[in-house]
Design a protein around this motif. Structure first.
Motif: not given
Length: 374
Positions: A144-148, A173-174, A180-183, A274-276
Motif C-alpha cells: 500500500l502507498a500514497m505515492p503522489e 511521513f507517508l 510502501l507499506i505491507g499488511a 528509510l533511505s528509499r
C-alpha cells in the motif's frame, strides 16, 4: 471488449445475496477510470436498495493488484489539450475527480458491509476505494502507498482524511515520501482492519454464503465474526511501526522546510526502507510536499465531506497548473524519471504560492460536491 468492472451477485444458503465488484483491468493494474467509477457507483446504489443484498465485496482481477490508482493516461491527454487554460475548462478532469470523490464518499457512508480484498498493490485511487470500506482485508502480498509525491498531485481521494488520522506523524511521513507499506503497517496506521492469507479468498466467499444473515445492522458484526473465524496471517512488525519514534521526531517540526531537510537526510540511512523514503522525497515534487502538508493540517478539523470538497478544488488546479502533467509524463509517458518541477525547491512554495489551489471555497453553492453529505 470485456467490461472494465464486473458486477455480479452470489447466492447464500438463506436466500440472501452478496454483491461482488471486480476491477477488471489487470493489464493496467486495475487502475480506475471514469467508466469504472460510474459502473461501481450505480451497482452500489442499486444494491443499497435491494434488501436481499446483505454485503458487498471489492476485488481486483489478476494476481498483481487490487487497484494501483486512477487512470492517469486519460487525464494526461486532457491536460495537454487544456494547457494554459483555467482549471474549470478541463471538463474531463472536473468530472473525473468529482465522480471519483462522490463514489469514495458513498463507500465511506454505505449502509451495508463492504469488504475490500486488498490483495497485491493498493495505491492512490485504490486506497480511496479501500479506505471507506467497513472491512478492509490485506494479505501477505499487499503493498500500500500514497505515492503522489512522484507525479505532482497529492494524496487525494480522501487521503487527507486518512493520513491525518494515522498514529502520530506517520501520515505526513507517508505523504511526503510515498513509502510502501505491507499488511502489518497497514493495520498499524489504520489503512486496513484484517489480515488473511491470499488463499483464504475462497473460504471467505464460502463463509459469506453459509452465514445466516439478519438483513439489519447486525450484519456488520457477522462479517467481522466470519473473518475472525478464518486463519489469519502472522504479522511481523513493519518498518513504519518500528521507526515510529524517529518518524515522529522528524515530522513533529512546525516548519516544513526543517522536516524536509531531515527526511532528505534519510537517503543516507543504512536502513533500505528509510533511505528509499528519503530518496523519493528528494526526487519528488516540492509543490506536492507543500500541498500535502497544508491539506493534512486542515483536515484534522474538517468533516469527511468538507475534506472531499477541499481536495476537489486542489486536484483540478493541479490538473491545470503543470506539475501533475509533468509528473505523469516522467513516470508513465516518457518514463525517463526526470521530472522538471516548477517550483523546483520547497522554499519557493512558501507564502502565496498555494493560494490558487485553495481558491474554490468549500461553501461555494456551485461547487460540484456542494450536496455531498448534506
Amino acid at each position: 471488449m470485456e467490461n472494465s468492472l464486473l458486477v455480479e451477485t452470489i447466492s447464500c444458503t438463506d436466500g440472501s445475496l452478496v454483491g461482488i465488484a471486480t476491477l477488471n483491468r489487470p493489464q493496467a493494474l486495475n487502475s480506475l477510470d471514469l467508466e469504472m467509477t460510474r459502473i461501481l457507483d450505480k451497482a452500489l446504489k442499486d444494491w443499497s436498495q435491494q434488501p436481499e443484498v446483505v454485503a458487498v465485496i471489492f476485488r481486483g482481477a489478476g494476481e498483481k493488484a487490487f487497484c494501483a490508482g486512477g487512470d492517469l493516461h486519460s487525464l494526461y491527454d486532457t491536460m495537454i489539450e487544456y494547457k494554459g487554460q483555467p482549471a474549470s475548462a478541463n471538463e474531463h478532469a472536473n468530472r473525473f475527480f468529482a465522480e471519483e470523490y462522490e463514489l469514495d464518499y458513498l463507500i465511506h457512508t454505505y449502509p451495508k458491509p463492504i469488504i475490500c480484498w486488498g490483495d497485491g498493490i493498493v495505491m492512490g485511487g485504490g486506497m480511496g476505494l479501500m479506505a471507506g470500506c467497513s472491512h478492509r482485508v490485506v494479505t501477505e502480498t499487499s503493498r500500500l502507498a500514497m505515492p503522489e509525491i512522484n507525479i505532482g498531485l497529492f494524496p487525494d481521494v480522501g487521503g487527507s482524511w486518512l493520513l491525518s488520522r494515522s498514529p502520530g506523524h506517520t501520515g505526513l511521513f507517508l505523504a511526503l515520501t510515498g513509502a510502501l507499506i505491507g499488511a502489518s503497517d497497514a493495520i498499524y496506521c489504520g489503512f486496513a482492519d484484517h489480515a488473511l492469507a491470499r488463499d483464504q479468498w475462497e473460504p471467505l466467499l464460502q463463509a459469506l454464503q453459509s452465514t445466516p444473515w439478519a438483513r439489519t445492522a447486525e450484519d456488520f458484526q457477522k462479517v467481522t465474526d466470519l473473518i475472525h473465524a478464518l486463519p489469519s496471517i502472522e504479522l511481523q512488525t513493519g518498518p513504519l511501526e518500528s521507526h515510529r519514534a524517529l518518524i515522529d521526531r522528524i515530522c513533529q517540526e512546525y516548519d516544513l522546510e526543517r522536516i524536509g531537510v531531515s527526511i532528505a537526510a534519510l537517503s543516507q540511512n543504512e536502513d533500505k526502507w528509510l533511505s528509499r523514503a528519503g530518496q523519493t522525497y528528494m526526487n519528488g515534487c516540492p509543490g506536492t510536499a507543500r500541498l500535502s502538508w497544508e491539506l493534512l493540517r486542515r483536515a484534522r478539523h474538517m468533516s469527511l465531506a468538507d475534506i472531499f470538497r477541499l481536495e476537489f478544488g486542489v486536484a483540478v488546479e493541479c490538473a491545470a497548473a503543470g506539475n501533475f502533467q509533468e509528473g505523469i509524463r516522467a513516470v508513465l509517458i516518457d518514463k525517463d524519471r526526470q521530472p522538471k518541477w516548477e517550483p523546483a525547491t520547497l522554499e519557493e512554495t512558501a507564502g502565496d504560492w498555494m493560494a490558487p489551489y485553495f481558491a474554490l471555497s468549500i461553501d461555494d453553492p456551485s461547487h460540484p460536491l456542494a450536496t455531498l453529505g448534506r
